[in-house]
Scaffold this motif. Sequence first.
Motif, PDB file in Angstrom:
ATOM      1  N   ASN A 155       3.308 -10.337  -2.183  1.00  0.00           N
ATOM      2  CA  ASN A 155       3.425  -9.968  -3.591  1.00  0.00           C
ATOM      3  C   ASN A 155       2.728 -10.931  -4.565  1.00  0.00           C
ATOM      4  OD1 ASN A 155       4.550  -7.567  -4.612  1.00  0.00           O
ATOM      5  ND2 ASN A 155       5.997  -8.741  -5.850  1.00  0.00           N
ATOM      6  N   VAL A 156       2.077 -11.956  -4.037  1.00  0.00           N
ATOM      7  CA  VAL A 156       1.433 -12.933  -4.934  1.00  0.00           C
ATOM      8  C   VAL A 156       0.167 -12.345  -5.575  1.00  0.00           C
ATOM      9  CG1 VAL A 156       0.045 -14.080  -3.114  1.00  0.00           C
ATOM     10  CG2 VAL A 156       0.754 -15.369  -5.130  1.00  0.00           C
ATOM     11  N   GLY A 157      -0.362 -11.290  -4.941  1.00  0.00           N
ATOM     12  CA  GLY A 157      -1.526 -10.632  -5.533  1.00  0.00           C
ATOM     13  C   GLY A 157      -2.823 -10.751  -4.740  1.00  0.00           C
ATOM     14  N   LYS A 158      -2.722 -10.904  -3.422  1.00  0.00           N
ATOM     15  CA  LYS A 158      -3.929 -11.050  -2.589  1.00  0.00           C
ATOM     16  C   LYS A 158      -4.791  -9.790  -2.624  1.00  0.00           C
ATOM     17  CE  LYS A 158      -1.181 -11.809   0.910  1.00  0.00           C
ATOM     18  NZ  LYS A 158       0.092 -11.871   0.163  1.00  0.00           N
ATOM     19  N   SER A 159      -4.149  -8.658  -2.372  1.00  0.00           N
ATOM     20  CA  SER A 159      -4.924  -7.405  -2.311  1.00  0.00           C
ATOM     21  C   SER A 159      -5.474  -7.055  -3.695  1.00  0.00           C
ATOM     22  CB  SER A 159      -4.046  -6.280  -1.768  1.00  0.00           C
ATOM     23  OG  SER A 159      -3.540  -6.632  -0.493  1.00  0.00           O
TER      24      SER A 159
ATOM     25  N   THR B 135      -2.470  -2.092  -2.561  1.00  0.00           N
ATOM     26  CA  THR B 135      -1.543  -2.986  -3.254  1.00  0.00           C
ATOM     27  C   THR B 135      -0.214  -2.270  -3.463  1.00  0.00           C
ATOM     28  OG1 THR B 135      -2.128  -2.228  -5.459  1.00  0.00           O
ATOM     29  CG2 THR B 135      -3.487  -3.979  -4.539  1.00  0.00           C
ATOM     30  N   SER B 136       0.814  -3.044  -3.787  1.00  0.00           N
ATOM     31  CA  SER B 136       2.127  -2.436  -4.029  1.00  0.00           C
ATOM     32  C   SER B 136       3.036  -3.408  -4.745  1.00  0.00           C
ATOM     33  CB  SER B 136       2.753  -2.060  -2.681  1.00  0.00           C
ATOM     34  OG  SER B 136       4.124  -1.807  -2.852  1.00  0.00           O
ATOM     35  N   GLY B 137       3.941  -2.883  -5.543  1.00  0.00           N
ATOM     36  CA  GLY B 137       4.933  -3.722  -6.203  1.00  0.00           C
ATOM     37  C   GLY B 137       5.993  -4.198  -5.223  1.00  0.00           C
ATOM     38  N   ARG B 138       6.015  -3.575  -4.067  1.00  0.00           N
ATOM     39  CA  ARG B 138       7.008  -3.928  -3.050  1.00  0.00           C
ATOM     40  C   ARG B 138       6.381  -4.930  -2.080  1.00  0.00           C
ATOM     41  NH1 ARG B 138       8.427  -1.287   1.642  1.00  0.00           N
ATOM     42  NH2 ARG B 138       6.640   0.062   1.298  1.00  0.00           N
TER      43      ARG B 138
END
Length: 201
Positions: A33-37, A52-55
């Motif tokens: 969830n840190v934002g890699k994708s 990506t996903s909020g989960r």
Amino acid sequence: MQIKSAEFVVSNSEVAKCPNTMIPEYAFIGRSNVGKSSLINMLTSKKSLAKTSGRPGKTQLINHFLINKNWHLVDLPGYGYARVSKKNKKYFQKFITDYFEKRKQLISAFVLVDCRHEPQPIDTAFMEYLGERQIPFSIIFTKADKLKPQALERNVEEYKQALLSDVWMEFPNYFISSASKTIGQDEILNYIEEINSNLER
Ligand code: GTP
Ligand code: MG
């Protein structure tokens, strides 16, 4: 660096099955969830290249993307989150450590940390793990849009001081990014381009 092409190549659960070409690659790692994708999509200006996903726990495989037909970006699953029983839960999933230990094509890693948080033990442990294996890495402070400039500067400075007072003699090379506000794109791409051009010589 200009992105002329960015294509998905393959997803793998085993390092041995990753592309066996000698194309140089750069890997994105960090907590779920840190934002890699999202960062990969921002860098390539392709909204849905990486999922990506909020989960947390969206990326579960090793994903290779071919950029400008001459280098790979690699999206990895996050650490610190595993859908396994507590008893079996390892600090870092084996195929993540396998990746870093076996992947000869890896030129440099980017360890992503959320700019809002103070150093988390799992991140600093991972940086130490990379350091012990002499795997080059940079830090990327993600989600910079979530903080005001002053708070961002203060957090980065505190992060630096914390690492320097811990085990590091020097603070690693670092970047600040926001996938939603497109911050850090040129800096990160130019950094990769410079390394690539030195490899070609
Ligand atoms: P895993 O695949 O689960 O390990 O997660 P990841 O590190 O790939 O994170 P992902 O890119 O899927 O993003 C997680 C969440 O954070 C999503 O809801 C994104 O929209 C959000 N997000 C990612 N980058 C940014 C950013 O720069 N700013 C803001 N505000 N949100 C972001
Ligand atoms: Mg992901």
